[in-house]
Motif scaffolding. Structure first.
Motif, mmCIF file in Angstrom:
data_model
loop_
_atom_site.group_PDB
_atom_site.id
_atom_site.type_symbol
_atom_site.label_atom_id
_atom_site.label_comp_id
_atom_site.label_asym_id
_atom_site.label_seq_id
_atom_site.Cartn_x
_atom_site.Cartn_y
_atom_site.Cartn_z
ATOM 1 N N SER A 1 -11.684 1.598 -4.274
ATOM 2 C CA SER A 1 -11.411 0.420 -3.448
ATOM 3 C C SER A 1 -11.770 0.668 -1.989
ATOM 4 C CB SER A 1 -9.937 0.037 -3.544
ATOM 5 O OG SER A 1 -9.642 -0.987 -2.620
ATOM 6 N N PRO A 2 -12.694 -0.112 -1.444
ATOM 7 C CA PRO A 2 -13.032 0.061 -0.033
ATOM 8 C C PRO A 2 -11.889 -0.365 0.897
ATOM 9 C CG PRO A 2 -14.248 -1.781 -0.965
ATOM 10 C CD PRO A 2 -13.502 -1.135 -2.097
ATOM 11 N N SER A 3 -10.956 -1.163 0.384
ATOM 12 C CA SER A 3 -9.843 -1.603 1.230
ATOM 13 C C SER A 3 -8.650 -0.649 1.181
ATOM 14 C CB SER A 3 -9.393 -3.010 0.823
ATOM 15 O OG SER A 3 -8.891 -3.003 -0.492
ATOM 16 N N ALA A 4 -8.672 0.313 0.256
ATOM 17 C CA ALA A 4 -7.582 1.297 0.171
ATOM 18 C C ALA A 4 -7.744 2.323 1.288
ATOM 19 C CB ALA A 4 -7.596 1.993 -1.181
ATOM 20 N N SER A 5 -6.620 2.834 1.755
ATOM 21 C CA SER A 5 -6.679 3.855 2.800
ATOM 22 C C SER A 5 -7.330 5.131 2.262
ATOM 23 C CB SER A 5 -5.272 4.181 3.297
ATOM 24 O OG SER A 5 -4.540 4.872 2.291
ATOM 25 N N ARG B 1 -6.984 6.686 -1.542
ATOM 26 C CA ARG B 1 -8.163 7.027 -2.363
ATOM 27 C C ARG B 1 -8.144 8.505 -2.744
ATOM 28 N NH1 ARG B 1 -10.867 4.132 1.714
ATOM 29 N NH2 ARG B 1 -11.919 6.045 2.326
ATOM 30 N N ASP C 1 0.811 -1.224 0.000
ATOM 31 C CA ASP C 1 0.000 0.000 0.000
ATOM 32 C C ASP C 1 0.842 1.272 0.000
ATOM 33 O OD1 ASP C 1 -2.366 -1.413 -0.092
ATOM 34 O OD2 ASP C 1 -2.744 -1.269 2.062
#
Length: 146
Positions: A107-111, A115, A69
């Protein structure tokens, strides 16, 4: 970094080695190289073109799919800065920057920070409303990062 220092770094031929570091197998090295390119692009008169000429934009786009990430964040930040230079936008679009950035932006999993960088880059990749100046960097307001 001062503009004169950044221009001297670019003139010394440092951009191609930094771009080569983007392709190393070490996530920390990739992150640092992307951050250095972002700083050069933000402060040098000639580095955005030098980064494009050294194929740095395609290497940064490739890093958007890194498993790390922090690498994705550094690459998205560098692309956001480069996207503010209209002379690079066509190349960035051709290299698939917009589709890779959309994936990160949604992406909901990206910080939240990742985003925001992806959204900022996407906004800058959009066609200018009524600007005929193709060389000056555009900026994005902080409201887009909220």
């Amino acid at each position: 970094m001062h503009r004169e220092s950044a221009n001297a770094i670019v003139a010394s031929g440092s951009v191609p080695p930094l771009v080569a570091l983007l392709q190393s197998g070490d996530a920390g090295v990739q992150q640092d190289a992307a951050a250095a390119l972002r700083n050069l692009a933000a402060t040098s008169d000639v580095s955005p073109s030098a980064i494009g000429d050294a194929h740095g934009t395609s290497a940064l786009v490739a890093l958007l799919s890194s498993p790390c990430d922090e690498v994705k964040l550094a690459a998205a930040g560098a692309l956001r800065t480069l996207a503010g230079h209209r002379v690079l936008v066509t190349g960035l679009l051709a290299e698939g920057a917009s589709s890779a950035l959309v994936v990160l932006a949604e992406s909901p999993s990206a910080s939240r920070e990742l985003r925001a960088e992806a959204r900022g880059a996407l906004i800058l990749l959009a066609p200018p409303a009524a600007s005929s100046d193709q060389s000056s960097p555009r900026s994005i307001s902080a409201e887009h990062d909220a």
